[in-house]
Scaffold this active site. Structure first.
Site, mmCIF file in Angstrom:
data_model
loop_
_atom_site.group_PDB
_atom_site.id
_atom_site.type_symbol
_atom_site.label_atom_id
_atom_site.label_comp_id
_atom_site.label_asym_id
_atom_site.label_seq_id
_atom_site.Cartn_x
_atom_site.Cartn_y
_atom_site.Cartn_z
ATOM 1 N N HIS A 1 -0.371 -8.831 24.197
ATOM 2 C CA HIS A 1 0.531 -9.769 23.215
ATOM 3 C C HIS A 1 1.996 -9.895 23.674
ATOM 4 O O HIS A 1 2.634 -8.878 23.597
ATOM 5 C CB HIS A 1 0.347 -9.768 21.756
ATOM 6 C CG HIS A 1 1.019 -10.900 20.912
ATOM 7 N ND1 HIS A 1 0.581 -11.870 21.019
ATOM 8 C CD2 HIS A 1 2.113 -10.901 20.188
ATOM 9 C CE1 HIS A 1 1.181 -12.769 20.211
ATOM 10 N NE2 HIS A 1 2.270 -12.100 19.961
ATOM 11 N N ASP B 1 -3.259 -10.936 15.833
ATOM 12 C CA ASP B 1 -2.134 -9.988 16.458
ATOM 13 C C ASP B 1 -1.769 -8.890 15.754
ATOM 14 O O ASP B 1 -0.559 -8.672 15.701
ATOM 15 C CB ASP B 1 -1.237 -10.695 17.016
ATOM 16 C CG ASP B 1 -1.484 -12.047 17.892
ATOM 17 O OD1 ASP B 1 -2.554 -11.238 18.779
ATOM 18 O OD2 ASP B 1 -0.820 -12.913 18.028
ATOM 19 N N GLY C 1 -4.512 -14.978 34.938
ATOM 20 C CA GLY C 1 -5.156 -13.711 35.182
ATOM 21 C C GLY C 1 -4.369 -12.917 35.807
ATOM 22 O O GLY C 1 -4.810 -12.014 36.726
ATOM 23 N N ASN D 1 -5.896 -5.829 23.171
ATOM 24 C CA ASN D 1 -5.350 -7.203 23.337
ATOM 25 C C ASN D 1 -3.848 -6.983 23.846
ATOM 26 O O ASN D 1 -3.154 -5.951 23.267
ATOM 27 C CB ASN D 1 -5.006 -8.034 22.039
ATOM 28 C CG ASN D 1 -4.544 -9.477 22.388
ATOM 29 O OD1 ASN D 1 -4.831 -10.217 23.609
ATOM 30 N ND2 ASN D 1 -3.497 -9.759 21.547
ATOM 31 N N SER E 1 3.185 -6.075 23.555
ATOM 32 C CA SER E 1 2.555 -5.124 22.866
ATOM 33 C C SER E 1 1.310 -4.843 23.395
ATOM 34 O O SER E 1 0.576 -6.055 23.712
ATOM 35 C CB SER E 1 2.393 -5.298 21.402
ATOM 36 O OG SER E 1 3.850 -5.510 20.870
ATOM 37 N N ILE F 1 -8.909 -17.068 19.516
ATOM 38 C CA ILE F 1 -9.067 -15.895 18.474
ATOM 39 C C ILE F 1 -10.358 -15.288 18.084
ATOM 40 O O ILE F 1 -11.266 -16.123 18.026
ATOM 41 C CB ILE F 1 -8.558 -16.324 17.126
ATOM 42 C CG1 ILE F 1 -6.907 -16.856 17.128
ATOM 43 C CG2 ILE F 1 -8.628 -15.255 15.928
ATOM 44 C CD1 ILE F 1 -6.381 -17.456 16.135
ATOM 45 N N LEU F 2 -10.575 -14.121 18.413
ATOM 46 C CA LEU F 2 -11.932 -13.524 18.058
ATOM 47 C C LEU F 2 -12.308 -13.585 16.589
ATOM 48 O O LEU F 2 -11.624 -13.169 15.746
ATOM 49 C CB LEU F 2 -12.000 -11.812 18.448
ATOM 50 C CG LEU F 2 -12.617 -11.797 19.834
ATOM 51 C CD1 LEU F 2 -11.951 -12.640 21.213
ATOM 52 C CD2 LEU F 2 -12.459 -10.435 20.366
ATOM 53 N N MET G 1 -7.023 -16.928 25.120
ATOM 54 C CA MET G 1 -6.393 -17.600 24.335
ATOM 55 C C MET G 1 -7.009 -18.275 23.161
ATOM 56 O O MET G 1 -6.681 -18.959 22.340
ATOM 57 C CB MET G 1 -5.596 -18.831 25.057
ATOM 58 C CG MET G 1 -4.825 -18.423 26.173
ATOM 59 S SD MET G 1 -3.441 -17.368 25.460
ATOM 60 C CE MET G 1 -2.350 -18.357 24.694
ATOM 61 N N ASN H 1 -2.530 -10.502 34.772
ATOM 62 C CA ASN H 1 -2.730 -9.159 34.339
ATOM 63 C C ASN H 1 -3.994 -8.517 34.875
ATOM 64 O O ASN H 1 -4.388 -7.452 34.923
ATOM 65 C CB ASN H 1 -2.753 -9.065 32.676
ATOM 66 C CG ASN H 1 -1.338 -9.128 32.328
ATOM 67 O OD1 ASN H 1 -0.475 -8.035 32.246
ATOM 68 N ND2 ASN H 1 -0.779 -10.406 31.864
HETATM 69 C C1 GRF Z 1 0.371 -12.583 28.967
HETATM 70 O O1 GRF Z 1 1.856 -13.073 29.015
HETATM 71 C C2 GRF Z 1 -0.064 -12.283 27.830
HETATM 72 O O2 GRF Z 1 0.880 -11.326 27.074
HETATM 73 C C3 GRF Z 1 -0.632 -13.282 26.934
HETATM 74 O O3 GRF Z 1 -0.992 -14.382 27.947
HETATM 75 C C4 GRF Z 1 -0.494 -13.969 29.171
HETATM 76 C C5 GRF Z 1 -1.485 -13.916 30.284
HETATM 77 O O4 GRF Z 1 -1.192 -13.765 31.303
HETATM 78 N N1 GRF Z 1 -1.439 -12.834 25.996
HETATM 79 P P1 GRF Z 1 -2.116 -13.855 32.690
HETATM 80 O O5 GRF Z 1 -3.047 -14.892 32.369
HETATM 81 O O6 GRF Z 1 -2.582 -12.508 32.735
HETATM 82 O O7 GRF Z 1 -1.214 -14.171 33.979
#
Ligand code: GRF
Length: 218
Positions: free
Chosen positions: A110, A146, A17, A108, A137, A93-94, A91, A19
């Site tokens: 990616h 994706d 988490g 998303n 992206s 797929i929807l 992680m 991000n």
């Molecule tokens: C990121 O690298 C994102 O691109 C991918 O999963 C990772 C998530 O990292 N989809 P975090 O859980 O936000 O640290």
């Protein structure tokens, strides 16, 4: 924290988490005019849930998989009514039904320069291909893996001697800037998914935007 006219955002996570944390920080500092109104995880042990709880954001954890998981998430999202759903390290797929329910409202993050390397193991695949640059992206989510329309990308050079871990470590902070800058486009109502692509400021985008050193997308 909530306010009229602010973009209502739900975030789906599965793990660390970082991000999500970048989005929370941007909300709390006033950089992003958003209310993160709900965080959903498919894993109770996802560390990112702690970031949400610390910020006082309601969290939900749904187990199972496939249609069972998707319909629980879909019902939760519908009750929440977000303007935008951000998949940030989610992680699973929807499935097509969930995608249809929120079409045009799900984006998303990616870790590759799509259309290169959809799916997993993107760092290893980029290194094995001898790529000189890698990146991340942001795209609208459609029923394919994706492959929804691209909104924005951030690029980093691949250094001699890089391995998957060093590349991932260097891309991480760049992804944090990318996700914030992309969500900002939505707060300003600048982007919209249309059949076959993306409109930016009322014009069809010919290519994804690129994140520059000033955290601007151009
Ligand atoms: C990121 O690298 C994102 O691109 C991918 O999963 C990772 C998530 O990292 N989809 P975090 O859980 O936000 O640290």
């Amino acid at each position: 924290m909530t306010g009229p006219g602010r973009l209502q955002v739900a975030v789906l996570i599965s793990g660390t988490g970082s991000n999500l944390k970048a989005l929370i920080d941007a909300m709390q500092s006033g950089r992003l005019d958003v209310d993160i109104v709900r965080v959903i995880s498919n894993r109770a042990e996802a560390r990112g849930l702690d970031h949400a709880r610390a910020a006082g954001i309601p969290v939900n954890v749904f187990g199972g998989k496939g249609e069972t998981l998707d319909s629980a998430i879909g019902d939760c999202l519908e009750a929440t009514g977000p303007d935008l759903v951000v998949l940030a390290g989610y992680m699973r797929i929807l499935g097509p039904r969930l995608v249809r329910r929120f079409s045009g409202r799900v984006i998303n993050l990616h870790p590759s320069l799509l259309p290169k390397y959809p799916g997993l193991d993107t760092y290893r695949r980029a290194l094995e291909a001898g790529d000189r640059e890698h990146g991340s992206s942001m795209h609208f989510v459609t029923a394919g893996l994706d492959d929804g329309p691209l909104i924005a990308q951030a690029r980093i050079p691949v250094h001699p001697g890089d391995d998957a871990a060093s590349l991932a470590a260097r891309l991480g902070p760049v992804e944090h800037r990318l996700i914030v800058a992309t969500v900002e486009l939505f707060t300003r109502h600048r982007v919209e998914m249309v059949p076959g692509g993306v409109m930016l400021d009322g014009q069809r985008m010919a290519r994804p935007l690129t994140l520059n050193d000033d955290n601007r997308l151009e």
